[in-house]
Design a protein around this motif. Structure first.
Motif, mmCIF file in Angstrom:
data_model
loop_
_atom_site.group_PDB
_atom_site.id
_atom_site.type_symbol
_atom_site.label_atom_id
_atom_site.label_comp_id
_atom_site.label_asym_id
_atom_site.label_seq_id
_atom_site.Cartn_x
_atom_site.Cartn_y
_atom_site.Cartn_z
ATOM 1 N N THR A 1 0.835 -1.202 0.000
ATOM 2 C CA THR A 1 0.000 0.000 0.000
ATOM 3 C C THR A 1 0.868 1.250 0.000
ATOM 4 O OG1 THR A 1 -1.810 -1.158 1.102
ATOM 5 C CG2 THR A 1 -1.805 1.250 1.276
ATOM 6 N N ALA A 2 1.908 1.242 0.828
ATOM 7 C CA ALA A 2 2.825 2.387 0.889
ATOM 8 C C ALA A 2 3.548 2.585 -0.441
ATOM 9 C CB ALA A 2 3.834 2.197 2.016
ATOM 10 N N ALA A 3 3.944 1.496 -1.074
ATOM 11 C CA ALA A 3 4.634 1.579 -2.368
ATOM 12 C C ALA A 3 3.722 2.174 -3.434
ATOM 13 C CB ALA A 3 5.130 0.207 -2.794
ATOM 14 N N ALA A 4 2.484 1.730 -3.468
ATOM 15 C CA ALA A 4 1.526 2.258 -4.443
ATOM 16 C C ALA A 4 1.260 3.736 -4.169
ATOM 17 C CB ALA A 4 0.224 1.460 -4.399
ATOM 18 N N ALA A 5 1.071 4.091 -2.901
ATOM 19 C CA ALA A 5 0.809 5.486 -2.538
ATOM 20 C C ALA A 5 1.999 6.385 -2.869
ATOM 21 C CB ALA A 5 0.465 5.596 -1.050
ATOM 22 N N ALA A 6 3.211 5.820 -2.800
ATOM 23 C CA ALA A 6 4.417 6.592 -3.108
ATOM 24 C C ALA A 6 4.679 6.681 -4.610
ATOM 25 C CB ALA A 6 5.617 5.965 -2.403
ATOM 26 N N GLY A 7 3.868 5.979 -5.397
ATOM 27 C CA GLY A 7 4.013 6.037 -6.847
ATOM 28 C C GLY A 7 5.059 5.104 -7.419
ATOM 29 N N LEU A 8 5.446 4.075 -6.671
ATOM 30 C CA LEU A 8 6.408 3.114 -7.205
ATOM 31 C C LEU A 8 5.720 2.190 -8.198
ATOM 32 C CD1 LEU A 8 8.455 2.100 -4.032
ATOM 33 C CD2 LEU A 8 9.120 3.693 -5.854
ATOM 34 N N VAL B 1 8.467 -2.872 -7.914
ATOM 35 C CA VAL B 1 8.230 -3.558 -6.637
ATOM 36 C C VAL B 1 8.626 -5.024 -6.758
ATOM 37 C CG1 VAL B 1 6.426 -4.314 -5.030
ATOM 38 C CG2 VAL B 1 6.466 -1.935 -5.837
ATOM 39 N N GLU B 2 8.230 -5.677 -7.838
ATOM 40 C CA GLU B 2 8.594 -7.085 -8.030
ATOM 41 C C GLU B 2 10.092 -7.242 -8.230
ATOM 42 O OE1 GLU B 2 6.774 -9.619 -7.330
ATOM 43 O OE2 GLU B 2 4.944 -8.432 -7.121
ATOM 44 N N LEU B 3 10.718 -6.317 -8.959
ATOM 45 C CA LEU B 3 12.173 -6.393 -9.147
ATOM 46 C C LEU B 3 12.905 -6.248 -7.820
ATOM 47 C CD1 LEU B 3 12.727 -4.357 -12.441
ATOM 48 C CD2 LEU B 3 12.749 -6.851 -12.145
ATOM 49 N N LEU B 4 12.402 -5.402 -6.934
ATOM 50 C CA LEU B 4 13.016 -5.250 -5.614
ATOM 51 C C LEU B 4 12.911 -6.567 -4.837
ATOM 52 C CD1 LEU B 4 11.658 -1.716 -4.702
ATOM 53 C CD2 LEU B 4 14.021 -2.308 -5.301
ATOM 54 N N ARG B 5 11.773 -7.219 -4.942
ATOM 55 C CA ARG B 5 11.593 -8.510 -4.262
ATOM 56 C C ARG B 5 12.519 -9.569 -4.853
ATOM 57 N NH1 ARG B 5 5.243 -7.466 -4.334
ATOM 58 N NH2 ARG B 5 5.029 -6.646 -2.217
ATOM 59 N N ALA C 1 10.961 11.077 -0.141
ATOM 60 C CA ALA C 1 11.004 10.462 1.190
ATOM 61 C C ALA C 1 10.010 9.309 1.281
ATOM 62 C CB ALA C 1 10.720 11.513 2.261
ATOM 63 N N ASP C 2 8.826 9.484 0.711
ATOM 64 C CA ASP C 2 7.832 8.402 0.714
ATOM 65 C C ASP C 2 8.332 7.184 -0.059
ATOM 66 O OD1 ASP C 2 5.945 9.649 2.303
ATOM 67 O OD2 ASP C 2 4.686 10.290 0.621
ATOM 68 N N GLN C 3 9.004 7.413 -1.171
ATOM 69 C CA GLN C 3 9.531 6.300 -1.959
ATOM 70 C C GLN C 3 10.670 5.593 -1.240
ATOM 71 O OE1 GLN C 3 10.268 8.534 -5.569
ATOM 72 N NE2 GLN C 3 8.452 7.639 -6.561
ATOM 73 N N ILE C 4 11.544 6.352 -0.602
ATOM 74 C CA ILE C 4 12.632 5.738 0.169
ATOM 75 C C ILE C 4 12.042 4.855 1.266
ATOM 76 C CG2 ILE C 4 14.482 6.205 1.843
ATOM 77 C CD1 ILE C 4 15.155 8.689 0.121
ATOM 78 N N SER C 5 11.078 5.386 1.983
ATOM 79 C CA SER C 5 10.454 4.623 3.053
ATOM 80 C C SER C 5 9.757 3.383 2.511
ATOM 81 C CB SER C 5 9.458 5.502 3.817
ATOM 82 O OG SER C 5 8.874 4.793 4.879
ATOM 83 N N ALA C 6 9.041 3.526 1.411
ATOM 84 C CA ALA C 6 8.340 2.386 0.817
ATOM 85 C C ALA C 6 9.325 1.309 0.367
ATOM 86 C CB ALA C 6 7.468 2.843 -0.344
ATOM 87 N N VAL C 7 10.409 1.714 -0.276
ATOM 88 C CA VAL C 7 11.431 0.746 -0.681
ATOM 89 C C VAL C 7 11.990 0.037 0.550
ATOM 90 C CG1 VAL C 7 13.773 0.504 -1.647
ATOM 91 C CG2 VAL C 7 12.065 1.882 -2.849
ATOM 92 N N ALA C 8 12.282 0.799 1.583
ATOM 93 C CA ALA C 8 12.839 0.205 2.804
ATOM 94 C C ALA C 8 11.887 -0.819 3.419
ATOM 95 C CB ALA C 8 13.184 1.299 3.805
ATOM 96 N N TRP C 9 10.605 -0.493 3.466
ATOM 97 C CA TRP C 9 9.633 -1.442 4.012
ATOM 98 C C TRP C 9 9.479 -2.669 3.127
ATOM 99 C CZ3 TRP C 9 8.567 -2.075 8.732
ATOM 100 C CH2 TRP C 9 8.567 -1.007 9.610
ATOM 101 N N LEU C 10 9.409 -2.466 1.807
ATOM 102 C CA LEU C 10 9.304 -3.616 0.898
ATOM 103 C C LEU C 10 10.475 -4.572 1.083
ATOM 104 C CD1 LEU C 10 8.220 -1.765 -2.364
ATOM 105 C CD2 LEU C 10 6.873 -3.525 -1.189
#
Length: 152
Positions: A29-36, A41-45, A123-132
């Protein structure tokens, strides 16, 4: 030689595993809200799972990425992302940060890696990446510890 029977820790403590699934959903949800991009997202996983050597998660997220329309060439060269022209500036910043977080024991997410991410990501994207990536590292550890089967 007899293989040691592993405990499936997700089944052994289902409430903890369900909490991890809920955390994963929040990270999505955070990743989508941050516009990732969902493909990123799948590549990060996938990249996190490559570093950790988690076959189960690699298979799952590679399949997910392909279903979402990811280019097989990008998946094939993902371990060498920095040396190809397949990835955008955003992709590169997120992948670099993901690697630093996954390899936290090496340099504790260096200031250089963080500055590189902050130069491109919000900042939202950094946080979303970190959580993912944090969640993916946790799933990798559950899968590897429990020896989730892949193939034979």
């Amino acid at each position: 030689m007899t293989e040691v029977q592993r405990v499936n820790i997700g089944e052994q403590h289902p409430v903890a595993y369900k909490a991890l699934i809920a955390l994963s959903s929040e990270a999505d949800t955070a990743a989508a809200a941050a516009g990732l991009d969902p493909l990123l997202v799948e590549l990060l996983r996938i990249r996190t799972s490559q570093i950790n050597g988690c076959a189960f998660c690699l298979r799952m997220h590679t399949r997910d990425a392909l279903k979402k329309g990811e280019n097989p060439d990008r998946i094939a060269v993902l371990p060498a992302w920095a040396e190809t022209g397949y990835f955008s500036e955003t992709d590169r910043a997120a992948l670099r940060l993901a690697e630093a977080i996954t390899l936290v024991a090496d340099e504790h997410v260096s200031d250089e890696d963080f500055r590189a991410a902050a130069a491109v990501l919000t900042a939202d994207q950094i946080s979303a990446v970190a959580w993912l990536v944090t969640v993916m590292n946790a799933f990798n550890r559950v899968s590897i510890t429990s020896r989730y089967r892949v193939g034979n």
